[in-house]
Design an enzyme around this catalytic site. Sequence first.
Site, PDB file in Angstrom:
ATOM      1  N   GLU A   1      58.001  -6.352  90.509  1.00 61.74           N
ATOM      2  CA  GLU A   1      59.134  -7.114  89.983  1.00 61.74           C
ATOM      3  C   GLU A   1      59.055  -7.248  88.463  1.00 61.74           C
ATOM      4  OE1 GLU A   1      61.267  -6.924  92.041  1.00 61.74           O
ATOM      5  OE2 GLU A   1      61.734  -8.901  92.822  1.00 61.74           O
TER       6      GLU A   1
ATOM      7  N   THR B   1      68.862  -7.096  86.393  1.00 64.35           N
ATOM      8  CA  THR B   1      68.302  -8.450  86.420  1.00 64.35           C
ATOM      9  C   THR B   1      67.828  -8.860  85.025  1.00 64.35           C
ATOM     10  OG1 THR B   1      67.660  -8.218  88.719  1.00 64.35           O
ATOM     11  CG2 THR B   1      66.516  -9.908  87.483  1.00 64.35           C
TER      12      THR B   1
HETATM   13  N1  HSE Z   1      65.551 -15.165  90.626  1.00 64.65           N
HETATM   14  C1  HSE Z   1      65.863 -13.862  90.135  1.00 64.65           C
HETATM   15  C2  HSE Z   1      67.032 -13.981  89.173  1.00 64.65           C
HETATM   16  C3  HSE Z   1      66.233 -12.983  91.291  1.00 64.65           C
HETATM   17  O1  HSE Z   1      68.012 -14.625  89.550  1.00 64.65           O
HETATM   18  O2  HSE Z   1      66.970 -13.473  88.068  1.00 64.65           O
HETATM   19  C4  HSE Z   1      66.599 -11.583  90.937  1.00 64.65           C
HETATM   20  O3  HSE Z   1      66.885 -10.879  92.137  1.00 64.65           O
END
Ligand code: HSE
Length: 307
Positions: free
Chosen positions: A128, A181
């Site tokens: 991630e 993201t």
């Molecule tokens: N919590 C993360 C965001 C999840 O919202 O940036 C990304 O899938």
Amino acid sequence: MEAIKVFCPATIANVSCGFDVLGLALDSVGDEMTVRKTVKRGITISKIIGQDLPLETSKNVSGVAGLAFLEKSDYNGGFEIEIDKRIKPGSGIGSSAASSAGAVWAMNELLGRPFSTLELVQFAMQGEKLASEVAHADNVAPALFGGFTLVRSYEPLDIIAIPTPTELFATVIHPQIEVKTSDSRKILKTKITLEKGIQQWGNVGGLVAGLFQSDYDLIGRSLEDHIVEPIRSILIPGFDDIKSNAIKAGALGGGISGSGPSIFALSKGEEIAKKVAESMHETYQHIGIPFDVHISKVNTQGVKILA
Ligand code: HSE
């Protein structure tokens, strides 16, 4: 066992009120991955079908997660990975998490489960980090534990598995635009007011209580996000209409799936989830962006063996 084929579930992170802490796993959407033991140490990604992604280990999330696994393992060999990538990167349903979680879960199975699920989450978080610049756990935790999970703390990592009410279904619309993201995190404010904090942690507590008590109305009332959704929803064409029409069609509530552009709604029962899917189709066909809609039960198992 020398090789294993696994289903790596898509996930909905944040679940409206729980930015970076809440997530759930889906059952009907996910990648497939085959992992084989090799004599050669290290991770080799031999094949990716479905998406154009790097095969180079250090540039691929499953490679990076796998290296984090190997670094803590006393196994002397390595692994070869093949990915059938069915979740589009940048779709908001945990594409990078599925590859990261699937890789380390499969490796752990092949070695007779030397690591705990919590340790696997820590390895998968490295994938991630490569994808979004932040090692968030709210996609990889539900992918590995199954069901709903809460990241109570990052330092030290503390993950709580939350029970899933049996009749809970998710409907997800994926508009075919890519939202990275890393980009959708940069637009967020880094400070919030006390007033917004009070609203938000009230909803997080309400949602967790609703899930524990199978109180569907409480789940619906708690699917509110006062902090992230007002900012990110601007990037998603048709967001307000999709959400309000889903609720009119009977959904308990909904919001942005992860960092978007996918939008999710939760419903009590499959019949309502199907009506919500119809309302999403109806609403989005006028927008002019290609899309697809999925209906899924919550996946309480997480990554699963296919063969
Ligand atoms: N919590 C993360 C965001 C999840 O919202 O940036 C990304 O899938």
